[in-house]
Design a protein around this motif. Structure first.
Motif, PDB file in Angstrom:
ATOM      1  N   VAL A 123     -10.583 -55.193  61.407  1.00  0.00           N
ATOM      2  CA  VAL A 123     -10.738 -56.330  62.330  1.00  0.00           C
ATOM      3  C   VAL A 123     -10.136 -55.982  63.690  1.00  0.00           C
ATOM      4  N   THR A 133     -18.408 -59.763  66.539  1.00  0.00           N
ATOM      5  CA  THR A 133     -18.432 -60.150  65.125  1.00  0.00           C
ATOM      6  C   THR A 133     -18.368 -58.893  64.271  1.00  0.00           C
ATOM      7  N   ASP A 150     -12.572 -63.237  52.128  1.00  0.00           N
ATOM      8  CA  ASP A 150     -12.565 -64.671  52.395  1.00  0.00           C
ATOM      9  C   ASP A 150     -11.251 -65.089  53.060  1.00  0.00           C
ATOM     10  N   GLY A 153     -11.027 -64.379  56.760  1.00  0.00           N
ATOM     11  CA  GLY A 153     -11.939 -65.029  57.685  1.00  0.00           C
ATOM     12  C   GLY A 153     -13.400 -64.659  57.590  1.00  0.00           C
ATOM     13  N   PHE A 154     -13.793 -63.892  56.586  1.00  0.00           N
ATOM     14  CA  PHE A 154     -15.209 -63.550  56.416  1.00  0.00           C
ATOM     15  C   PHE A 154     -15.906 -64.694  55.684  1.00  0.00           C
ATOM     16  N   THR A 155     -17.117 -65.027  56.120  1.00  0.00           N
ATOM     17  CA  THR A 155     -17.892 -66.077  55.474  1.00  0.00           C
ATOM     18  C   THR A 155     -19.240 -65.512  55.046  1.00  0.00           C
ATOM     19  N   HIS A 173     -19.777 -62.209  57.353  1.00  0.00           N
ATOM     20  CA  HIS A 173     -19.466 -61.929  58.749  1.00  0.00           C
ATOM     21  C   HIS A 173     -18.158 -62.612  59.116  1.00  0.00           C
ATOM     22  N   ARG A 174     -17.552 -62.093  60.166  1.00  0.00           N
ATOM     23  CA  ARG A 174     -16.308 -62.666  60.700  1.00  0.00           C
ATOM     24  C   ARG A 174     -16.377 -62.594  62.215  1.00  0.00           C
TER      25      ARG A 174
END
Length: 186
Positions: A123, A133, A150, A153-155, A173-174
């Motif tokens: 990140v 992103t 998760d 911050g990844f969705t 993605h984050r």
């Protein structure tokens, strides 16, 4: 090998480097794949040594080294890995791609935070390269990996799918930067 938080383990025991040895990287990657396949009951991905060599030579592989040897790694590229369905992701101006996240099995078994270190470094590196992103593909059967992503911050984007071997994958993605309205204070 001891977990990173064990007594006698100093921060200087760890260092990040751009990987230089494709054989070392491939051995770490395939050892992690085999461990995860056994733990999850899913097939290990097929890895091509020539792809590993190309990624190492391009400077895309980041290696976390402990004084005892390679502990973890990830690959960060501007090009999506093959098989990535770009249509599931939200729009981005400069997406970067996290792939080949791997932790040495001895560190996985010891409960160490090597995977956390790898994702946090990915990140930070992606943001430092101007990415807006960070995108990834993950096997949803690797529950610990999915939970880690998760928490950081990844969705998920779109449904999970399976390849011809039955190995499943999901897209995540984050965001790395706040939307323009948030930066202006609107």
């Amino acid at each position: 090998m001891h977990p990173p938080d064990a007594p006698g383990t100093e921060p200087c025991d760890w260092s990040w480097e751009t990987a230089a040895d494709p054989d070392e990287v491939h051995a770490l990657l395939t050892a992690c794949d085999a461990h995860q396949a056994t733990a999850s009951g899913t097939p290990a991905p097929r890895r091509r040594p020539e792809t590993t060599r190309w990624l190492v030579e391009s400077g895309s592989v980041h290696l976390l080294r402990h004084t005892t040897g390679p502990a973890g790694m990830f690959t960060l590229t501007a090009r999506p890995p093959s098989g990535t369905d770009e249509s599931v992701f939200p729009p981005a101006e400069h997406p970067l791609y996290l792939s080949r996240l791997a932790v040495a099995p001895a560190w996985l078994a010891g409960g160490a935070l090597v995977g956390l270190r790898c994702v946090r470094q990915a990140v930070e590196t992606a943001a430092g390269l101007g990415g807006d992103t960070l995108r990834a593909q993950v096997n949803p059967d690797l529950r610990d990996t999915c939970s880690l992503l998760d928490l950081l911050g990844f969705t998920p984007c779109g449904p999970a799918s399976a390849d011809e071997t039955g190995r499943r994958h999901a897209h995540l993605h984050r965001p790395l930067t706040a939307p323009a309205a948030d930066r202006r204070g609107d």
